[in-house]
Design a protein around this motif. Structure first.
Motif, PDB file in Angstrom:
ATOM      1  N   ASN A  16       0.817  -1.219   0.000  1.00 53.11           N
ATOM      2  CA  ASN A  16       0.000   0.000   0.000  1.00 53.11           C
ATOM      3  C   ASN A  16       0.852   1.272   0.000  1.00 53.11           C
ATOM      4  N   TRP A  17       2.002   1.250   0.639  1.00 53.51           N
ATOM      5  CA  TRP A  17       2.888   2.430   0.673  1.00 53.51           C
ATOM      6  C   TRP A  17       3.454   2.700  -0.723  1.00 53.51           C
ATOM      7  N   ARG A  18       3.891   1.631  -1.380  1.00 54.09           N
ATOM      8  CA  ARG A  18       4.417   1.772  -2.740  1.00 54.09           C
ATOM      9  C   ARG A  18       3.301   2.205  -3.701  1.00 54.09           C
ATOM     10  N   GLN A  21       2.563   5.852  -3.597  1.00 55.58           N
ATOM     11  CA  GLN A  21       3.527   6.675  -4.337  1.00 55.58           C
ATOM     12  C   GLN A  21       3.115   6.810  -5.799  1.00 55.58           C
ATOM     13  N   ASN A 102       9.381   1.126   0.721  1.00 54.62           N
ATOM     14  CA  ASN A 102       8.194   1.171   1.568  1.00 54.62           C
ATOM     15  C   ASN A 102       8.425   2.232   2.646  1.00 54.62           C
ATOM     16  N   ARG A 103       7.536   2.292   3.605  1.00 55.07           N
ATOM     17  CA  ARG A 103       7.643   3.356   4.613  1.00 55.07           C
ATOM     18  C   ARG A 103       8.905   3.233   5.462  1.00 55.07           C
TER      19      ARG A 103
END
Length: 164
Positions: A16-18, A21, A102-103
């Motif tokens: 989800n983080w990627r 972006q 990622n984060r």
């Protein structure tokens, strides 16, 4: 060229983080991500509720962008999103996102092609749908490559779908 409306398909927990972006690049108009709470409510309502939710998210989209992480391939709901998109006449394109951080600032391992073995409307998708793997090791360069090419890849996916 007007910005296309896209549906983003990805494996939520690890990517989800990627995915955020890519979604936040502003290259395409995209569907709003479900919050963790909303998605949990949909999941708890069963398979038909999940299908209805996905179907509603796909309405009005011209292309499905499958963001390919390490565990994307073979996931039943991602397969459904891909097959449903193709059946509905939408462009479908894959983009490997393992090179984005990622984060925690970590990259991932490259996953398998999620189109391998999928057949929709009699078409072997792995032989038809393109999956792009940015040719860089640096997350910053991967990001730039995706941002610079995403609109072109989507247009190409739509053109490919119109031929099949």
């Amino acid at each position: 060229m007007a910005r296309r409306n896209a549906f983003y398909s990805f494996h939520y927990i690890p990517d989800n983080w990627r995915a955020a972006q890519v979604r936040n690049m502003g290259v395409l108009e995209g569907n709003q991500p479900a919050s963790d709470n909303d998605w949990e409510k949909v999941k708890q309502s069963g398979n038909s509720a999940i299908k209805n939710w996905i179907d509603a998210q796909l309405r009005g989209r011209s292309c499905t962008v499958v963001l390919i992480g390490s565990g994307t391939a073979g996931r039943p709901w991602i397969n459904y999103e891909i097959e449903k998109s193709w059946a509905d006449g939408k462009g479908v394109v894959g983009i490997y996102i393992h090179g984005l951080q990622n984060r925690e600032g970590r990259q991932s391992v490259k996953g398998s092609n999620p189109f391998r073995g999928l057949i929709a409307d009699g078409v072997l998708l792995s032989a038809t749908v393109k999956a792009y793997d940015p040719p860089f090791a640096s997350s910053q360069y991967v990001y730039g490559h995706i941002k610079n090419n995403l609109a072109t890849w989507v247009e190409e996916a739509i053109a490919i779908r119109q031929k099949h």
